[in-house]
Design a protein around this motif. Structure first.
Motif, short mmCIF file in Angstrom:
data_model
loop_
_atom_site.label_atom_id
_atom_site.label_comp_id
_atom_site.label_asym_id
_atom_site.label_seq_id
_atom_site.Cartn_x
_atom_site.Cartn_y
_atom_site.Cartn_z
N LYS A 36 -0.81 -4.19 8.42
CA LYS A 36 -1.04 -3.12 9.39
C LYS A 36 0.21 -2.91 10.22
O LYS A 36 1.06 -3.80 10.33
CB LYS A 36 -2.23 -3.45 10.31
N TRP A 56 -3.91 0.99 10.56
CA TRP A 56 -4.19 0.51 9.22
C TRP A 56 -3.92 1.59 8.18
O TRP A 56 -4.63 1.70 7.18
CB TRP A 56 -5.62 0.01 9.14
N ASN A 61 0.78 -1.05 4.83
CA ASN A 61 0.40 -2.20 4.02
C ASN A 61 1.43 -2.40 2.91
O ASN A 61 1.57 -1.58 2.02
CB ASN A 61 -0.99 -1.97 3.42
N SER A 79 -8.45 -6.27 5.65
CA SER A 79 -7.61 -5.47 6.53
C SER A 79 -8.34 -4.20 6.88
O SER A 79 -8.99 -3.59 6.04
CB SER A 79 -6.28 -5.15 5.84
N GLY A 80 -8.25 -3.81 8.14
CA GLY A 80 -8.90 -2.59 8.56
C GLY A 80 -9.60 -2.76 9.90
O GLY A 80 -9.73 -3.86 10.43
#
Length: 330
Positions: A36, A56, A61, A79-80
């Motif tokens: 991120k 994000w 990424n 991720s997020g």
């Protein structure tokens, strides 16, 4: 070419988080992120001088895409905004200090990606504080040990990523030690394809992993672990309290997995974080697995266009040597 956020991209987002009296005057993209974007947004307005924005966006990424067969795998990339908020809720409920969330937005109306505006903890990292103010760092380290004790004693019937368990998914019948072994064997195969020293010892490392896994007895006790907690992932606030960041991978798992990483990153200071009752056989397996992960992961990242290439190559080279050192002497 990757595109990162600039002042005009974040102004509306920050204004909605803090109010119309705040004007963005500078945006600095902080180094080190691989999944991120992390931006320090400097402000002209009352009280708050700066905030942090997480983005994000796909361009933030750097990891090459990797297919994950098992959605219940807690080591699958998390991720997020959803994993972040789930982890933030879980840690806050235990009294573990994390940055305050000022605004979280997945609408894509203010910005073309999931974003969060959070408190800027300006006291620096615990890693830096060890060098600049050892006394203050020592107090924060002891507080961190207490926080980890609370997390590791937080029980769960199942292991897995916090955000998946929160929504009722991610329950696995595979044991933690089997999960680690399978992942380590994959990492070994991948590392052997990229590193000559690992390739030369691939058979011996494979046999050693199997041998260590066979020594581990079954267990169904899981604690809450950060998973990648080094002193660079701990900030220190103005009151001297430690603040955990990079929390998206928070999961319930064997606490030995956490302690192996703590040993690697805190070195001689790990003694403050150590705890009685850890399973030495799990520690042996997880240490070798962690070393192989820290070879395969950085080398995988270098398949893409991650900018700090020498740093990542150094991590891989160091951990390859340490993995080989864990083989029994002939």
């Amino acid at each position: 070419m990757r595109r990162f956020a600039e002042i005009e991209d974040l102004s509306e987002l920050v204004r909605d988080a803090l109010g119309a009296g705040h004007r963005v005057v500078a945006v600095d993209r902080l180094r080190g992120g691989t999944k991120k974007g992390v931006y320090r947004v400097r402000l002209d307005g009352p009280r708050t001088e700066s905030v942090i924005v997480y983005s994000w966006a796909e361009d933030e990424n750097f990891w090459p895409s990797r297919r994950t067969e098992d959605p219940a795998d807690p080591f699958a990339p998390a991720s997020g905004m959803v994993p972040f908020l789930a982890a933030q809720r879980a840690l806050h409920s235990l009294g573990v200090r994390v940055p305050q969330v000022l605004l979280a937005d997945d609408s894509r109306r203010r910005y073309p990606a999931d974003v969060a505006v959070i408190e800027d903890v300006t006291g620096g990292t615990l890693e830096a504080l060890f060098e600049t103010d050892p006394e203050r760092a020592s107090g924060a380290l002891h507080d961190l040990a207490e926080m980890l004790g609370v997390m590791h004693r937080s029980p769960a019937r199942n292991y897995g990523s916090v955000y998946l368990l929160e929504r009722g998914d991610g329950v696995s019948e595979v044991s933690c030690e089997r999960r680690v072994l399978d992942r380590a064997l994959e990492d070994l195969k991948e590392a052997a394809g990229r590193d000559g020293s690992i390739a030369a010892a691939e058979a011996a490392l494979h046999d050693r992993l199997r041998e260590l896994a066979e020594r581990v007895s079954p267990r169904t006790e899981y604690g809450l672990v950060h998973g990648e907690l080094g002193p660079d992932h701990v900030l220190v606030d103005t009151d001297g309290r430690p603040v955990m960041i990079d929390i998206e991978d928070l999961m319930y798992f064997d606490v030995e997995w956490e302690h192996v990483f703590l040993r690697l990153r805190f070195h001689e200071r790990y003694a403050v974080l150590d705890r009685p009752g850890l399973d030495p056989r799990r520690l042996d397996l997880y240490m070798l697995a962690m070393r192989l992960s820290l070879v395969a992961g950085p080398l995988r990242l270098l398949d893409g266009d991650f900018p700090d290439r020498a740093f990542m190559q150094g991590i891989a080279d160091h951990n390859a040597k340490q993995a080989l050192a864990l083989l029994p002497s002939v």
